[in-house]
Every structure is written in C-alpha cells, then in structure tokens.
Design an enzyme around this catalytic site. Sequence first.
Site, PDB file in Angstrom:
ATOM      1  N   ALA A  55      -1.410  -0.078  13.063  1.00 15.42           N
ATOM      2  CA  ALA A  55      -1.672   1.245  12.480  1.00 15.42           C
ATOM      3  C   ALA A  55      -3.150   1.549  12.650  1.00 15.42           C
ATOM      4  O   ALA A  55      -3.998   0.919  12.027  1.00 15.42           O
ATOM      5  CB  ALA A  55      -1.288   1.249  11.008  1.00 15.42           C
ATOM      6  N   GLY A  72      -3.585  -1.853  -2.478  1.00 17.18           N
ATOM      7  CA  GLY A  72      -2.155  -1.719  -2.739  1.00 17.18           C
ATOM      8  C   GLY A  72      -1.851  -2.097  -4.178  1.00 17.18           C
ATOM      9  O   GLY A  72      -2.747  -2.483  -4.931  1.00 17.18           O
ATOM     10  N   GLY A 132       0.832  -1.202   0.000  1.00 14.70           N
ATOM     11  CA  GLY A 132       0.000   0.000   0.000  1.00 14.70           C
ATOM     12  C   GLY A 132       0.864   1.248   0.000  1.00 14.70           C
ATOM     13  O   GLY A 132       2.099   1.173   0.003  1.00 14.70           O
ATOM     14  N   PHE A 133       0.210   2.371   0.031  1.00 18.24           N
ATOM     15  CA  PHE A 133       0.905   3.663  -0.019  1.00 18.24           C
ATOM     16  C   PHE A 133       1.859   3.816   1.176  1.00 18.24           C
ATOM     17  O   PHE A 133       3.077   3.954   1.006  1.00 18.24           O
ATOM     18  CB  PHE A 133      -0.155   4.770  -0.092  1.00 18.24           C
ATOM     19  N   ILE A 134       1.344   3.711   2.395  1.00 19.87           N
ATOM     20  CA  ILE A 134       2.218   3.901   3.567  1.00 19.87           C
ATOM     21  C   ILE A 134       3.136   2.683   3.746  1.00 19.87           C
ATOM     22  O   ILE A 134       4.326   2.818   4.016  1.00 19.87           O
ATOM     23  CB  ILE A 134       1.385   4.160   4.853  1.00 19.87           C
ATOM     24  N   TYR A 179     -16.016   2.621  10.300  1.00 21.15           N
ATOM     25  CA  TYR A 179     -14.554   2.607  10.194  1.00 21.15           C
ATOM     26  C   TYR A 179     -13.929   2.967  11.542  1.00 21.15           C
ATOM     27  O   TYR A 179     -13.072   2.250  12.064  1.00 21.15           O
ATOM     28  CB  TYR A 179     -14.116   3.596   9.100  1.00 21.15           C
ATOM     29  N   THR A 230     -12.647  -6.749   7.233  1.00 23.89           N
ATOM     30  CA  THR A 230     -11.183  -6.668   7.096  1.00 23.89           C
ATOM     31  C   THR A 230     -10.566  -6.094   8.364  1.00 23.89           C
ATOM     32  O   THR A 230      -9.566  -6.606   8.868  1.00 23.89           O
ATOM     33  CB  THR A 230     -10.791  -5.751   5.913  1.00 23.89           C
ATOM     34  N   LEU A 246      -0.530  -3.030   8.940  1.00 25.11           N
ATOM     35  CA  LEU A 246      -1.092  -1.880   8.223  1.00 25.11           C
ATOM     36  C   LEU A 246      -2.263  -2.276   7.326  1.00 25.11           C
ATOM     37  O   LEU A 246      -2.947  -1.402   6.792  1.00 25.11           O
ATOM     38  CB  LEU A 246      -0.002  -1.206   7.354  1.00 25.11           C
ATOM     39  N   LYS A 290     -11.885   0.306  13.961  1.00 27.38           N
ATOM     40  CA  LYS A 290     -10.489   0.541  14.367  1.00 27.38           C
ATOM     41  C   LYS A 290     -10.395   0.702  15.890  1.00 27.38           C
ATOM     42  O   LYS A 290      -9.386   0.343  16.497  1.00 27.38           O
ATOM     43  CB  LYS A 290      -9.909   1.772  13.659  1.00 27.38           C
TER      44      LYS A 290
END
Length: 322
Positions: free
Chosen positions: A117, A36, A10-12, A149, A95, A76, A153
């Site tokens: 994360a 990703g 993925g990005f991070i 979301y 997920t 992540l 989290k």
Amino acid sequence: MKYLITGGAGFIGSHLAEELLQDGCQVSVLDDLSTGSIRNIQQLKADSNFSYTIGSIMDLPLLAELIDDADAVFHLAAAVGVRRIVDDPVQTIVTNIRGTENVLEQADKKKKKVLLASTSEVYGKSAQLPFHEDGDIVIGPTCRPRWSYACSKAIDEFLALAYDKSRDLPTVIVRLFNTVGPRQTGRYGMVIPRFVRQALADEELTVYGDGEQTRCFAHVSDIVEALRKLMQHPQGRGKVINIGSQEEVTINQLAERVIARTGSQSVIKRIPFDVAYSADFEDMERRKPCLEAARQIIDYAPRRNLDVIIDDMAAYCRENPE
Ligand code: UDP
C-alpha cells in the site's frame, strides 16, 4: 487463500480484513497498535477464519512465522497521517523503509506475493494532473519533514519493484489517494473525520491555508474491494496502480458540504499552515488520480460519491463519540 495483513487493525486494514473474510478467505493480522486499535477488529474476533497478533514488522522472527503461515501479504503497516509525520519524522522514515524491507525480505524467502500500500503523497507537488503512475515525482527539500513520507514510500516502491524484477517475487503496488470512512480518526490530521466531528459539535471547521487546495476523497469500501481484486488479478503484478476517486473538491467546498449535510450551525475558521502544522510545512495545491490502469485491470470505478462519504462518516461519528 490465507492473507496476512500488516497494519490490519488500522482504519483501512480492518475494512480489508472484513472484505477478505466476506470473500471466504482466511485472514491473519499483524499490528503494533501504534495508530491502529483493537476496537477496529473487535467484531472479527468471533470468525474462525480470523486471527491476529499484536506485534511489529520490526520483529523479524515473528514476521517470518506469520508470512510462512500465509499465502500472500497485504503490507499496509506504515506511519500514517500528516500530523504524525510532522510530529515524529524519525518513526515515519524508519517504519516505512525498514519495515517494508523486512516484509519484502521475508516474503521473498518463500516467494509469497506482496501488495504494497503506497500513497498519492509520492506524487508530491507535481502539477501534471491528473496524476498518472508514470508521471514525474516532484518533492520538496529535505529540510521540510513532510517530504520524508513521500520519499520513504517512493523508496518502498523502488524496493518492491526491484524484488519483483530481479528476484521474481510477485508484487503489486497500489497508490492510495485520500481514503475516508467509518473508524477513521481525525487524530493524525485527516480532514473529513475532523470536519464531521467539528460540525456535529457545532464547533468551527478548521480550514488550513486559504482552503483553495483540492483533494479527491474515496470511500474505504471502494478502496478495499479494489485492493482485494488487484492482489488476486495476475495483471497487477510488477505494476504501480492508482486507486481513489476523481471527484475533486476544494477544502472550502468540502467544509461547506459537511456543514450542509450535517445540518450544523458551525462556521468556517481559516488557520495558516504554519500555525496548524509548523513553519516549514508545505501543502500540495491539487491532487487527482488518473484511474485508467485500475479500470483496465479490474474494471475499477468508485461507486460511492462525496455525499455518501460524508453521510457515512457522520453516522459513524454520531454512534461513536470520541
Ligand atoms: N485540512 C484542513 N483542516 C483540517 C485538516 C486538514 O483544512 O483540520 C486540509 C489539509 O491541509 C489538506 C487537506 O485538508 O490540504 C487534506 O488533508 P488530509 O490530512 O486529510 O490529507 P492529505 O491530502 O493532506 O494527506
């Protein structure tokens, strides 16, 4: 040290992989490529300290094997982006909750440290600014999917803290505020890649709502350095720690800044939230972190300001047309 990064394509995750490799570590990536991309890790494939597996955190035998093979886990992998959360709430919840349960359960078997994360979304619409890790969480009703979301989290955080406390599994939880940089796509809602691409094409910049909502944007390079240090520092253990920037801007100011720095001819177009997302959408008015905990533990202070962030994003978008 060998680190497993779930969501490492993925990005991070891909920037974190680079940071760890530069620090002399071995890196193994697990990614299902849902958001990703192999392109994100293409440049790492030649490094003998790097390996990757295309697969899911839902695949328990695979996850167990990769965790066994690593010394610690950066978790992540998660549903990402407001657009995706609104479009596929089932995937978001499953997920985030089942995936994190799987990672913690497997890591616990061999007591491998986990960095989770998490996200500033967890603060929801709290008005206690700047957001402090011990502050109350204020989320909206379950009929508004966006809050799933934050809630999922928050459950992840509860679970990680519970594993740390009652099972002696070392964990550290990092609440990431808005993070920006090369390789980030605007496909899932993220405002800066969207504004920069719109500006470079001289298209209208789509400001949602009245544009007076604020955010603080941090550069991904500052973020991944902090993730590495927080994983490696013993004082992070069992704690929730904010990471981000305190340079607060309204989305209107952001749009003007992007237009100015890219030399664009674009104009701003305001789009109501119900048209941009859905009738039940709710946005938070302000979001700004308290960064005292990160400063105390790892001497954290972001080094790249908003202008650098916009310029880096623009350079990336010019080189990588979508
Ligand atoms: N936003 C916007 N135009 C866009 C995309 C996003 O005005 O094309 C707004 C969005 O409504 C929010 C802010 O920009 O108020 C930041 O959005 P993003 O999705 O990047 O992150 P969020 O902070 O909402 O997770």
